[in-house]
Design a protein around this motif. Sequence first.
Motif, PDB file in Angstrom:
ATOM      1  N   LEU A  49       0.828  -1.207   0.000  1.00 51.25           N
ATOM      2  CA  LEU A  49       0.000   0.000   0.000  1.00 51.25           C
ATOM      3  C   LEU A  49       0.865   1.261   0.000  1.00 51.25           C
ATOM      4  O   LEU A  49       0.491   2.283  -0.582  1.00 51.25           O
ATOM      5  N   ARG A  50       2.017   1.184   0.631  1.00 46.87           N
ATOM      6  CA  ARG A  50       2.947   2.322   0.617  1.00 46.87           C
ATOM      7  C   ARG A  50       3.573   2.503  -0.768  1.00 46.87           C
ATOM      8  O   ARG A  50       3.557   3.600  -1.335  1.00 46.87           O
ATOM      9  N   ASP A  51       4.114   1.417  -1.306  1.00 42.34           N
ATOM     10  CA  ASP A  51       4.896   1.517  -2.536  1.00 42.34           C
ATOM     11  C   ASP A  51       4.039   1.637  -3.788  1.00 42.34           C
ATOM     12  O   ASP A  51       4.415   2.327  -4.738  1.00 42.34           O
ATOM     13  N   ALA A  70      -0.298   1.778  13.472  1.00 36.43           N
ATOM     14  CA  ALA A  70       0.332   2.613  12.450  1.00 36.43           C
ATOM     15  C   ALA A  70      -0.786   3.240  11.630  1.00 36.43           C
ATOM     16  O   ALA A  70      -1.929   2.772  11.654  1.00 36.43           O
ATOM     17  N   GLN A  71      -0.456   4.292  10.914  1.00 32.75           N
ATOM     18  CA  GLN A  71      -1.444   4.912  10.044  1.00 32.75           C
ATOM     19  C   GLN A  71      -0.749   5.569   8.865  1.00 32.75           C
ATOM     20  O   GLN A  71       0.452   5.841   8.896  1.00 32.75           O
ATOM     21  N   ALA A  72      -1.518   5.804   7.811  1.00 32.64           N
ATOM     22  CA  ALA A  72      -0.960   6.376   6.589  1.00 32.64           C
ATOM     23  C   ALA A  72      -2.082   7.035   5.808  1.00 32.64           C
ATOM     24  O   ALA A  72      -3.268   6.846   6.103  1.00 32.64           O
ATOM     25  N   ALA A 197      -5.162  -4.137  -7.994  1.00 37.15           N
ATOM     26  CA  ALA A 197      -3.873  -4.270  -8.679  1.00 37.15           C
ATOM     27  C   ALA A 197      -2.965  -5.289  -7.998  1.00 37.15           C
ATOM     28  O   ALA A 197      -1.972  -5.726  -8.594  1.00 37.15           O
ATOM     29  N   LEU A 198      -3.293  -5.681  -6.767  1.00 33.61           N
ATOM     30  CA  LEU A 198      -2.545  -6.766  -6.119  1.00 33.61           C
ATOM     31  C   LEU A 198      -2.606  -8.040  -6.951  1.00 33.61           C
ATOM     32  O   LEU A 198      -1.738  -8.906  -6.856  1.00 33.61           O
ATOM     33  N   GLY A 199      -3.653  -8.146  -7.761  1.00 35.06           N
ATOM     34  CA  GLY A 199      -3.831  -9.325  -8.594  1.00 35.06           C
ATOM     35  C   GLY A 199      -2.766  -9.494  -9.656  1.00 35.06           C
ATOM     36  O   GLY A 199      -2.676 -10.558 -10.274  1.00 35.06           O
ATOM     37  N   GLU A 200      -1.955  -8.466  -9.884  1.00 33.13           N
ATOM     38  CA  GLU A 200      -0.855  -8.605 -10.834  1.00 33.13           C
ATOM     39  C   GLU A 200       0.186  -9.596 -10.324  1.00 33.13           C
ATOM     40  O   GLU A 200       0.888 -10.225 -11.117  1.00 33.13           O
ATOM     41  N   ARG A 201       0.278  -9.723  -9.003  1.00 27.14           N
ATOM     42  CA  ARG A 201       1.305 -10.588  -8.412  1.00 27.14           C
ATOM     43  C   ARG A 201       0.733 -11.735  -7.595  1.00 27.14           C
ATOM     44  O   ARG A 201       1.358 -12.790  -7.480  1.00 27.14           O
TER      45      ARG A 201
END
Length: 233
Positions: A49-51, A70-72, A197-201
């Motif tokens: 989620l960061r990258d 943590a939070q972002a 988009a996680l589905g790419e990997r």
Amino acid sequence: MAPARDQMGFELPPRSVFEPPSYPNIWFYVRDTLVPSHAGAVELVTGWLRDRCGLVNDFTGFKPPEASDAQARLRGLQPWPDAPDAARSHAHDLHIRYYYVALRQTRCERAASPAGAGQGDYFRLAGSVHYEVEDEHPLHPYDDGCPYCGRTGTYAGADDLFAGVHEPLGLELLCRGTIRGERVTLADGRPMTPLTALGERYAVVIHRLRPSRPDMNIVDLAVVLIGPKRGAP
């Protein structure tokens, strides 16, 4: 309160594990064949989620943790330049708080597959995601009349602006990259990268659930299953 099996077979921990103001509205289940530990699952999710999504902790002032670990946020989204009052013009933050330490402390960090016995085990962590007036704006977090984050359109009848509008919008944006069905772009014109988009990997399935317990003081809930992609090395 003991976890109860919901309509999809998930047994999500009770809110008392964390004691946040609202029940986490997104849960990440990471297959234990992908990572060696719960800490690895946390890094896989928060790191991606960061990258890839740009969710970082860049708050310029104190941000209440609300029992999170943590939070972002992803900032500068959907500016509203033509507000009826210039003082109300603002951009938006996609803000997420992560919850995972208490899961380890209470031995709730592992979960069996909702598909039943023999279908593998998962590490899990939780998040509370919402969409709101940017943190630095004087109106933060609310503007009832904003066409993006306000109690407008299909959300006009929401009883609670946070639970009934900000949280569902946050889920929509994080999972699908849209707000009210409209694709959201970053300041440089690129589309926001959603969880799909996680589905790419990885093999990714996003379940949208109806909260089913009294301690789930939210109106929408998602569980994201992340597993090895078939045929991946």
